[in-house]
Design an enzyme around this catalytic site. Structure first.
Site, PDB file in Angstrom:
ATOM      1  N   GLY A 161      16.342 -13.143  51.373  1.00 13.10           N
ATOM      2  CA  GLY A 161      16.504 -14.332  51.029  1.00 13.10           C
ATOM      3  C   GLY A 161      15.495 -14.680  51.439  1.00 13.10           C
ATOM      4  O   GLY A 161      15.705 -15.906  50.952  1.00 13.10           O
ATOM      5  N   ARG A 201      11.082 -15.598  55.988  1.00 14.93           N
ATOM      6  CA  ARG A 201      11.372 -14.029  56.680  1.00 14.93           C
ATOM      7  C   ARG A 201      10.517 -12.449  55.779  1.00 14.93           C
ATOM      8  O   ARG A 201       9.875 -12.048  56.025  1.00 14.93           O
ATOM      9  CB  ARG A 201      13.152 -13.279  56.339  1.00 14.93           C
ATOM     10  N   ARG A 231       7.416 -23.562  45.462  1.00 15.37           N
ATOM     11  CA  ARG A 231       8.704 -24.099  45.674  1.00 15.37           C
ATOM     12  C   ARG A 231       8.749 -23.001  47.058  1.00 15.37           C
ATOM     13  O   ARG A 231       9.792 -23.561  48.155  1.00 15.37           O
ATOM     14  CB  ARG A 231       9.888 -23.217  45.102  1.00 15.37           C
ATOM     15  N   ARG A 280      17.243  -5.402  47.987  1.00 18.52           N
ATOM     16  CA  ARG A 280      17.507  -6.522  48.310  1.00 18.52           C
ATOM     17  C   ARG A 280      17.621  -6.115  50.054  1.00 18.52           C
ATOM     18  O   ARG A 280      18.018  -5.146  50.294  1.00 18.52           O
ATOM     19  CB  ARG A 280      18.647  -7.697  47.690  1.00 18.52           C
ATOM     20  N   GLY A 303      19.243  -8.042  53.335  1.00 16.74           N
ATOM     21  CA  GLY A 303      19.613  -9.210  54.112  1.00 16.74           C
ATOM     22  C   GLY A 303      20.708  -8.952  54.962  1.00 16.74           C
ATOM     23  O   GLY A 303      20.891  -7.920  55.664  1.00 16.74           O
ATOM     24  N   SER A 304      21.544 -10.289  55.419  1.00 16.12           N
ATOM     25  CA  SER A 304      22.637  -9.896  56.533  1.00 16.12           C
ATOM     26  C   SER A 304      23.547 -10.098  55.846  1.00 16.12           C
ATOM     27  O   SER A 304      24.166 -10.524  54.696  1.00 16.12           O
ATOM     28  CB  SER A 304      22.536 -11.246  57.233  1.00 16.12           C
ATOM     29  N   GLU A 364      24.228 -11.981  46.916  1.00 18.35           N
ATOM     30  CA  GLU A 364      22.860 -11.779  45.865  1.00 18.35           C
ATOM     31  C   GLU A 364      22.424 -10.413  45.440  1.00 18.35           C
ATOM     32  O   GLU A 364      22.641 -10.369  44.503  1.00 18.35           O
ATOM     33  CB  GLU A 364      21.703 -11.734  46.587  1.00 18.35           C
ATOM     34  N   ASP A 402      26.873 -10.589  61.657  1.00 22.57           N
ATOM     35  CA  ASP A 402      28.747 -11.588  62.059  1.00 22.57           C
ATOM     36  C   ASP A 402      29.785 -10.915  61.652  1.00 22.57           C
ATOM     37  O   ASP A 402      29.701 -10.382  60.792  1.00 22.57           O
ATOM     38  CB  ASP A 402      28.551 -13.423  62.398  1.00 22.57           C
ATOM     39  N   ARG A 441      19.390 -11.177  65.037  1.00 25.36           N
ATOM     40  CA  ARG A 441      19.358 -10.801  64.575  1.00 25.36           C
ATOM     41  C   ARG A 441      17.911 -10.577  64.050  1.00 25.36           C
ATOM     42  O   ARG A 441      17.718  -9.771  62.931  1.00 25.36           O
ATOM     43  CB  ARG A 441      18.985 -12.369  62.734  1.00 25.36           C
TER      44      ARG A 441
END
Length: 238
Positions: A21, A25, A44, A88, A90-91, A184, A207, A220
């Protein structure tokens, strides 16, 4: 071809893209794990890179947060840049005791109350699935690397901060029948299904709603490296 959100030239992306995301990263992954990474788009400040991993071309591009954001970037990669596979990375927050912080989770399906799929092409299902082919390779590579990879049902939520009126996290867990929450994968799986492409979702539990344990920013980063290695090994096997 360039789009309003991506200025990469044709052929700039590898057939497989890893999609975290956070743009920073994406930068970290490219500079840490890829050989000769090149920035191919930065519109962006959503960075996209292509380099090689063990001699195989691999791309990394940020998705931003939420389904509208990953919906745009993944659709364009699939539709206009010839990308075949998106993983993907991610967390997620854990809803169940069996998923602890630092655990790596592979999505077996994604549940969402989002209207993303409905308004994108009329899809009414609240549950969507990843590519079995990619998931099979992830499981095989995890075994080879000695990485414990747990399967889980993912809740893709449109809301990060919810008010108590809808009930606590236990009520959300019970209603969605999910093991963990992120924001996502449902949209990514939908775009892959619509366009005849492949998608998967690897998550690191950052978490836990159950234990109230939460990783620091440094923890993380170190924990996510395990997931990143697994995703990269999967990418070059596709």
């Amino acid at each position: 071809m360039a789009t309003p959100h991506n200025t990469a030239p044709e052929g700039a992306f590898a057939k497989t893209v890893l999609m975290p995301g956070d743009p920073l990263r994406a930068k970290y992954i490219a500079e840490t794990f890829l050989t000769d990474p090149e920035v191919v788009t930065s519109v962006r400040n959503v960075y996209g890179y292509t380099g090689t991993y063990k001699g195989v071309p691999v791309s990394v591009m940020a998705s931003g947060m939420g389904m509208p954001s990953i919906g745009i970037y993944s659709y364009e990669l699939y539709k206009f840049y010839g990308v075949e596979n998106i993983i993907r990375i991610g967390s997620a927050g854990s809803y169940v005791a069996r998923l602890n912080v630092r655990d790596v989770v592979l999505a077996e399906k994604a549940f969402s109350e989002s209207t993303y799929a409905l308004y994108q092409n009329g899809e009414k299902s609240h549950t969507l699935y990843p590519s079995p082919h990619i998931n099979d390779i992830v499981i095989k590579k995890a075994e080879e690397l000695g990485i414990e990879c747990k399967m889980g049902i993912v809740h893709s939520s449109d809301v990060f901060y919810s008010e108590p009126v809808i009930g606590g996290w236990e009520a959300i867990r019970d209603r969605t029948q999910s093991d963990c929450v992120e924001m996502e994968s449902y949209a990514l799986f939908h775009n892959a299904n619509v366009l005849g492409k492949n998608a998967a979702c690897l998550l690191t539990i950052s978490d836990s709603f159950v234990t109230k344990c939460e990783l620091s920013a440094e923890e993380r980063q170190n924990s996510f490296n395990t997931m990143m290695r697994l995703a990269l090994e999967t990418a070059i096997a596709l």
